[in-house]
Every structure is written in C-alpha cells, then in structure tokens.
Design a protein around this motif. Sequence first.
Motif, short mmCIF file in Angstrom:
data_model
loop_
_atom_site.label_atom_id
_atom_site.label_comp_id
_atom_site.label_asym_id
_atom_site.label_seq_id
_atom_site.Cartn_x
_atom_site.Cartn_y
_atom_site.Cartn_z
N GLN A 15 1.05 -1.62 0.02
CA GLN A 15 0.30 -0.13 -0.45
C GLN A 15 0.57 0.95 0.41
N ALA A 16 2.18 1.43 0.68
CA ALA A 16 2.33 2.57 0.60
C ALA A 16 3.32 2.52 -0.58
N ARG A 17 3.47 1.37 -1.37
CA ARG A 17 4.89 1.64 -2.34
C ARG A 17 3.87 2.22 -3.58
N LYS A 18 2.62 1.97 -3.28
CA LYS A 18 1.74 2.49 -4.64
C LYS A 18 1.66 4.35 -3.87
N GLN A 19 1.49 4.43 -2.69
CA GLN A 19 1.05 5.81 -1.98
C GLN A 19 2.37 6.83 -3.29
N LEU A 20 3.33 5.86 -2.34
CA LEU A 20 4.81 6.17 -2.95
C LEU A 20 4.16 7.10 -4.47
N GLY A 21 4.10 5.91 -5.13
CA GLY A 21 4.23 6.07 -6.62
C GLY A 21 3.24 7.15 -7.10
N LYS A 22 1.86 8.30 -6.28
CA LYS A 22 1.18 8.46 -6.58
C LYS A 22 1.78 9.99 -6.46
N ILE A 23 2.99 10.61 -5.49
CA ILE A 23 3.32 11.01 -5.60
C ILE A 23 4.37 11.70 -6.67
N VAL A 24 3.78 13.21 -7.28
CA VAL A 24 3.78 13.60 -8.58
C VAL A 24 5.74 13.82 -8.74
N THR A 25 6.46 14.03 -8.01
CA THR A 25 7.83 14.03 -7.98
C THR A 25 8.57 12.87 -8.17
N VAL A 26 7.88 11.22 -7.74
CA VAL A 26 8.15 10.44 -7.65
C VAL A 26 7.69 9.56 -9.20
N VAL A 27 9.34 9.67 -9.86
CA VAL A 27 9.19 8.69 -11.38
C VAL A 27 8.77 6.87 -11.63
N ARG A 28 8.77 6.30 -10.16
CA ARG A 28 9.06 4.61 -9.89
C ARG A 28 9.48 4.16 -9.16
N VAL A 29 7.82 3.72 -8.72
CA VAL A 29 9.19 3.49 -7.09
C VAL A 29 8.48 1.71 -7.45
N ASP A 30 9.94 0.76 -6.71
CA ASP A 30 9.79 -0.66 -7.41
C ASP A 30 10.20 -1.57 -5.96
N ASP A 31 9.88 -2.10 -5.48
CA ASP A 31 10.20 -2.96 -4.10
C ASP A 31 11.36 -4.62 -5.07
N ILE A 32 11.71 -4.13 -5.24
CA ILE A 32 12.86 -5.07 -6.11
C ILE A 32 13.29 -7.31 -5.39
N SER A 33 12.49 -6.45 -3.72
CA SER A 33 12.87 -7.37 -2.68
C SER A 33 13.01 -9.34 -3.78
N SER A 34 11.52 -8.92 -3.70
CA SER A 34 11.26 -10.80 -4.94
C SER A 34 12.12 -10.80 -5.97
N GLN A 35 12.99 -9.40 -6.08
CA GLN A 35 13.99 -10.31 -7.40
C GLN A 35 15.22 -10.63 -7.46
N ASN A 36 15.95 -11.07 -8.32
CA ASN A 36 17.45 -11.44 -8.13
C ASN A 36 17.59 -10.22 -8.28
N TYR A 37 18.59 -9.64 -7.06
CA TYR A 37 19.79 -9.18 -7.45
C TYR A 37 20.78 -8.65 -6.84
N VAL A 38 21.81 -7.40 -6.75
CA VAL A 38 22.98 -7.52 -5.79
C VAL A 38 23.15 -6.26 -4.95
N GLU A 39 23.09 -6.27 -4.16
CA GLU A 39 22.86 -5.67 -2.79
C GLU A 39 24.32 -5.30 -2.78
N ARG A 40 25.22 -3.96 -1.94
CA ARG A 40 26.28 -3.41 -1.53
C ARG A 40 25.83 -2.81 -0.47
N ASP A 41 27.02 -2.41 0.28
CA ASP A 41 27.12 -1.27 1.20
C ASP A 41 28.36 -0.76 1.24
N LEU A 42 28.64 0.50 2.40
CA LEU A 42 29.91 0.85 2.76
C LEU A 42 29.87 1.61 4.58
N MET A 43 31.25 1.04 4.70
CA MET A 43 31.36 1.61 5.54
C MET A 43 32.46 2.12 6.29
#
Lengths: 165, 165
Positions: free
Chosen positions: A59-87
Amino acid sequence: MRHVISALVQNQPGVLAHVSGMLASRGFNIDSLAVGATEDGNLSRMTFVVHGDDGVLEQARKQLGKIVTVVRVDDISSQNYVERDLMLIKVNASAIPAHRDLALVETFRGKVIDITSDTLMIENLRQRRQDRSVHLPDARLRIIELARTGRIALVRGRGKEGAPA
Amino acid sequence: MRHVISALVQNQPGVLAHVSGMLASRGFNIDSLAVGATEDGNLSRMTFVVHGDDGVLEQARKQLGKIVTVVRVDDISSQNYVERDLMLIKVNASAIPAHRDLALVETFRGKVIDITSDTLMIENLRQRRQDRSVHLPDARLRIIELARTGRIALVRGRGKEGAPA
C-alpha cells in the motif's frame, strides 16, 4: 519481511521530505537509506530498506508512486538483485602493536585508509545480508566512530526494477 | 560552498521526515544522503552533502540541532576528513567482446560483480571529490541502470566531528 525499495525521483527540494513523511505517517522505520545521482541529471535514486508487513508496505509503495515528484517505485526484494553498502570505521588502536594492523584489517575484511599514531580508519564494503554488527577482534580496540551508507541494489541482468530479471 | 553535514539521530520513525522537511522548507536541495546504523543501536548517522550559502547553512545546522530526536549535528567540511561513496553501474555490454571486459572495468576503476550474456555490473568505490559523472570508454556501451550511495565521511585522527581533528 525485509523489503528493498528503489525509487526514481525528481531531483528537487522537498521530495525526500515528502517520501519520508509518508513512510513515517504509516509508522515505518527506515533501516537504511541511500540517495544519490543517477545517469540522468534530473533524477535521483532513493534506495531504502524497511521491515514491515508485506500488505501494508505494498500500500505504501502504491502511495509513494502517486507523489508527483516520484517517477517510479519498485519493491525489488523478490527479484534477483545485487546489494552493497559501505562502512567507514575509526578505531582507537593505540594499544595495538603496529604489526597487528594487517591482521586486524583482515578480520574486518576491510582496507586501512587512514593511520594516525593512535587511530586506524577502515573502509569496509559489504554484500547482501552480511552481518550488520561489527566484531572487534581485540578487546583493547574501541570504535571511536562509524559511518555507514544505506544499501544500494540493482536487479541482475537485463531486468530493470519492476520487470522480470 | 559544498558542505558535508554529519548528524547523529535517534533511530525512530519520523526523524528523517523532520530533518528533510526542515531543509526543504529552507530551499536546500540535498545532493546526496546516506542514513545507516552506528556503533550504538539506538542511533543512526545521517551524512548529507548540500551546496549553499555558508551563513544560511549554519542557521539550518543550528535549527537541526534543536530537533529533539537529533543528538548532534556537525558541519565537517572545514575539517580534515575522509570521504567515500559507492556506485553500482549496470551496462549493456552485448556489443563488446568478452576480452574487453577487463579494460572496461579498469577504466571505471571498478570491479565486475555480475556478468550475464549481455550485461556487466560494476562496483565502483569513490573517494573525496572524484568526478561525479560516469565516462563510458566505448561508444557501444550504454548505462542501463546506476545506483549510488550518498557520501559518508569521518574526521581523520582522534577528532570527533565538531572537535578539532
């Protein structure tokens, strides 16, 4: 469940406030957030990691998508993705003989990027779902300061977010 | 001038909305933002880079410091600090012979972290004030997607932010 949300937003003041306000109003605490430029100078990408009920988050994702300045929102959790962070970690190393530095850094799987007489600064790049906590290999060591980027993530292969990879 | 602001905040919903709302109301556009956990489980660190008039930004910094959930805010721009960010780039490499991959990555000063038949994903760690733009070394290459963390920064040596290093 843990969700990785990737949003393309217009690069202008107020967008972040809008997005974060919407999430806060629904009680989501953002575990991590990264906002940076993209290949398109008019757009920024926000990547945020939140834990929450799947239905409520959708629901929140859909609401975010309705914000005029938000071009696109995706929940990529279920896909095959690469993730990184830096410390970046600064430790008090005055009690540690210099020859131990290398072993220390190996333990962190990091790289020393700054040395003073009594401190070491270590850069540590992390992959998906690696342990969030920092284990100091020597009881004499003490973390002085630590800074962490939010996680960033891209779907593998030709798939863009939202599309099958 | 370019400012690097480091803020320790309480780890709870609404803090980010509060901080970003305050900055937006003053018209600051945030160039980059990184929010992540710290050595203290109750606190997160926000690092943001903004461009703006020094005086106006100092006012904003003071106002941020008055937010109840903000523990500490420092503008570390004038200090001796280390800065890093991380980028993931996915390029369409189907037109590029496989033996060119290595040269390509060298150009990016990056590391290939995912390869499919027609794409390459590259991880690229960057230091202070390195060029923000991405130069593709071959006209046949095309960026499919790019994600970037915000910059993180720590003051060198014993100094914590705000104190002389």
